[in-house]
Write an enzyme that holds these catalytic residues in place. Structure first.
Site, PDB file in Angstrom:
ATOM      1  CG  HIS A 113      -2.037  -1.142   1.544  1.00 20.27           C
ATOM      2  ND1 HIS A 113      -2.966  -0.499   0.531  1.00 20.27           N
ATOM      3  CD2 HIS A 113      -1.477  -2.198   1.082  1.00 20.27           C
ATOM      4  CE1 HIS A 113      -4.524  -1.883   0.932  1.00 20.27           C
ATOM      5  NE2 HIS A 113      -3.476  -3.101   1.385  1.00 20.27           N
TER       6      HIS A 113
ATOM      7  CG  ASP B   9       0.148   9.046   0.074  1.00 23.10           C
ATOM      8  OD1 ASP B   9       0.749   8.416   0.485  1.00 23.10           O
ATOM      9  OD2 ASP B   9      -0.094  10.357   1.268  1.00 23.10           O
TER      10      ASP B   9
END
Length: 761
Positions: free
Chosen positions: A174, A388
């Site tokens: 993730h 991110d």
């Protein structure tokens, strides 16, 4: 019989889909009467799995329940069976806060802060990953699917693969995966790569992450790569596996978020929020976890400079910064909180009008409804992460604006930037560029906002989190088909011994059979395992019982060990009536005259000059590994070389084993057997199971009994027929029918067998 020794089918129902994540999808809440209630956790992964679980007959989730200490018993929630994993306080500090979040997290996020490398943290990470794998492996159905999630569990895929070669294994990361130049800094980097390559399909958020991983595998492991398909060599004679690496950008439950905007209470709350801020002309919003990767300091610096130079008027424009508390026990996060609060205080002290902040700083969590109201109230949302994996705030803002108004300022270093190209993209490291992007967004006319938001909403609404999950699982389904015949037979799990009454009944039934074969392993069964293999002290009463059993009519007795035949003979001193089998079946001692020697086919055990040369090469390599890890020893056998790591100092056992298994991948025609602090390389294929089968035929046994404690004994237990009896000594998953505690229990079993059989003679 105690539940911990019940069959897997009774104790752990086998599931078609098993999700493995650091946390369970529920949080515990203590009720006024002291009882515990489990409440579904918010989050995209939980939402995605809810829709997936509705499509399978049986689903399960393995994860930590959130509190250190003993784990709760498995329970059902939201249509899933949940299997909690135990993490002690030291695990939380070393595995989670340490290795996961102070080593891996900063390294994977471009070293925005320096990662910390501590060998003790790695030990805890390894131990915790083993615990997750041990909980997940037995609960998947044959041919089922196990989906492992995120950077905390990168070793789990291979650990499950070692136990369950019959299931499909997926892994999704993730967070970003760093360039090979950064990843190469990580101690144990190859262990991480090999752990991930236990999966059949590995997914990343961005194409750049996928390419970074493939480059790391090519450069650091030297495996063959064809595009994003990696050929992973098997250990020893195991076949090559192909692992697919692909990009699967995660999303949100778009429809659910958008539907909230139609709730009258939320609409009123959005208007109320603007009134509470003094009805400014523009509201600018930042929503982040308080993390150094999110670019909050850069954003505040840009905002402060815009106020300093008069580009924005604090009477007309207000900024809200939501900073959800995060990892506050980690020093870097405590420092970040102090810096952010000081910066906000300075900006407000210098620029805030009376009764209104220049920056409204909110250091707490908001529920989904309040967050939707904030998005609806915001004219501009700043998502300016320095690095991110995805950033779902950007997608949530877009889903919250069916009115097609509002502007998204998005960092090009967030994964969402690959999809949300109609946003105002910005390099957050460039403060001047960030300031210009903010001013451009504040001045953007409604028509341009509408064009941009329409494009953004098309992307977000058409690609939701449910589609993401189904796409991943569909691709995993098309990966190489697992061989259901490779499923390890597991009859017992846990550690607790079987009910003594059940053992007694089984022994009584077994001894009533006319012709018997009674066989046993040596180390860990007849003799406690000791550091010095030469100082082993077998239980003399157990050996005496075996000798007496061998003298009874209709009873054949054998010792089957991984030790060499000569070594086994010297430590047992057994008479010729007891058959000795050494080197896992590669060496067979003298046979009693009544045993059919011709049945024992030794043709496959012959050593050729080529095999002799190969064994010499293996032995030299293992000795080189042993020299690098003090205390490690190499034993030579007629057809094998064995690396013993029991006496290795420090982390030598783990490191030497890892080196040996890595070497094993270069030996396509050698049988490699990892055991308890031992790795055996055999140039002639043998197994204890094959040896017991041959002995049973040679002795014309109607049934056989076997006592074993190691993974090498599972080849015997897995071939038990209805009349045979397997007894596992000690804990762990096993195909044996019954479990006994230790060598003392072995002695009692053998003495009981002697008494029962003698009474029938």
């Amino acid at each position: 019989m105690p539940s911990s020794s019940s069959s897997v089918q009774d104790r752990s129902p086998q599931h078609e889909l098993v999700v493995v994540a650091n946390r369970l999808p529920v949080d515990s809440r203590t009720l006024p009467d002291g009882a515990t209630e489990w409440v579904t956790s918010p989050g995209g992964l939980v939402t995605a799995m809810e829709s997936v679980m509705r499509t399978v007959e049986s689903g399960a989730w393995v994860g930590w329940a959130g509190s250190p200490g003993e784990a709760p018993d498995p329970f059902d929630a939201d249509g899933m069976r949940l299997y909690p994993v135990r993490l002690d306080q030291s695990d939380v500090e070393r595995y989670y806060e340490g290795y996961s979040n102070a080593t891996l997290w900063p390294l994977y996020h471009d070293v925005i802060v320096d990662p910390e490398f501590h060998r003790g943290w790695w030990d805890s990470y390894l131990s915790a990953n083993r615990r997750f794998a041990a909980a997940a492996a037995p609960v998947a159905a044959p041919g089922g699917t196990i989906w492992v999630h995120d950077y905390q569990l990168q070793l789990v895929p291979r650990m499950i693969r070692d136990k369950r070669n019959d299931v499909r294994i997926g892994f999704f990361n993730h967070i970003p995966f760093p360039p090979v130049e950064l990843f190469s800094q990580l101690p144990k980097r190859n262990s991480i790569l090999r752990g991930l390559l236990g999966a059949d399909l590995i997914g990343f958020q961005r194409e750049s992450d996928t390419l970074n991983f493939v480059a790391s595998v090519r450069r650091l492991l030297g495996y063959h790569v064809d595009g994003t398909t990696i050929s992973v060599p098997g250990i020893g004679a195991a076949p090559v596996r192909e692992v697919q690496v692909e990009t699967f950008p995660i999303s949100i439950d778009s429809a659910a978020v958008s539907a909230l905007t139609e709730d009258p209470e939320i609409c009123e709350r959005a208007a109320e929020l603007r009134r509470e801020l003094g009805d400014p002309e523009k509201v600018v919003l930042g929503v982040d976890r308080l993390d150094y990767t999110k670019g909050i300091r850069h954003r505040l610096k840009a905002w402060g400079e815009l106020l300093d130079d008069g580009s924005i008027d604090p009477h007309d424009i207000v900024m809200i910064q939501v900073a959800t508390p995060s990892r506050e026990r980690v020093e870097a996060y405590r420092q970040l909180r102090d810096e952010v609060e000081l910066t906000v205080g300075r900006i407000n002290g210098e620029h805030a009008p009376i009764g209104r902040p220049a920056v409204s700083y909110q250091h707490h969590s908001f529920d989904r409804r309040e967050m939707t109201a904030l998005f609806m109230a915001a004219d501009v949302v700043l998502v300016t992460a320095l690095r991110d994996g995805m950033n779902l705030v950007a997608k949530e803002y877009v889903a919250s604006r069916p009115d097609l108004q509002g502007v998204l300022v998005l960092s090009e270093f967030a994964g969402a930037a690959d999809e949300l190209r109609a946003a105002v993209l910005v390099n957050p490291h460039d403060i001047d560029e960030l300031k210009a992007a903010i001013l451009r967004s504040l001045a953007m006319p409604p028509e341009e906002q509408e064009d941009s938001m329409r494009s953004l909403r098309h992307q977000v609404m058409e690609n939701d989190v449910q589609a993401w999950a189904h796409h991943f699982l569909e691709r995993l389904e098309t990966s190489q088909t697992p061989d259901s015949e490779d499923a390890p037979l597991v009859r017992l799990t846990g550690d607790r011994p079987s009910d003594p009454r059940e053992v007694e009944t089984a022994l009584d039934e077994f001894t009533s059979v006319p012709r018997l074969l009674i066989a046993s392993d040596f180390d860990g069964v007849l003799a406690p395992i000791v550091a010095d293999r030469d100082a082993v002290q077998p239980d003399q009463e157990a050996l005496a019982a075996l000798r007496e059993l061998a003298d009874l009519p209709g009873v054949a007795v054998a010792l089957v060990s991984g030790r060499s035949l000569e070594d086994l003979d010297s430590h047992t001193g057994m008479p010729s009536s007891v058959v000795l089998v050494g080197s896992h079946g590669a060496e067979v001692g003298a046979l009693p005259p009544w045993m059919q020697a011709e049945v024992l086919d030794k043709s496959a055990l012959s050593m050729t000059p080529e095999k002799e040369e190969q064994l010499e090469t293996i032995t030299r390599t293992l000795r080189r590994i042993a020299r690098a890890h003090p205390g490690t020893e190499v034993e030579t056998k007629p057809t094998a070389a064995v690396l013993h790591t029991r006496n290795a100092t420090g982390r030598g056992s783990i490191n030497a084993t890892e080196s040996a298994l890595e070497y094993a991948m270069t030996l396509p025609d050698v049988t490699v057997t990892p055991g308890k602090e031992v790795v055996e390389f055999a140039v002639v294929h043998t197994s204890k199971g094959a040896a017991i089968d041959a002995l049973a035929r040679a002795s014309a046994a109607d049934a056989w009994l076997y006592l074993g404690d190691d993974i090498t004994d599972e080849s015997v237990f897995s071939q038990l027929s209805d009349h045979d009896l397997g007894l596992k000594v000690g804990g762990g998953d096993t195909a044996a029918r019954l479990r006994i505690a230790d060598t003392g229990a072995v002695r009692e079993v053998l003495q009981r067998l002697l008494a029962l059989r003698a009474a029938q003679s």
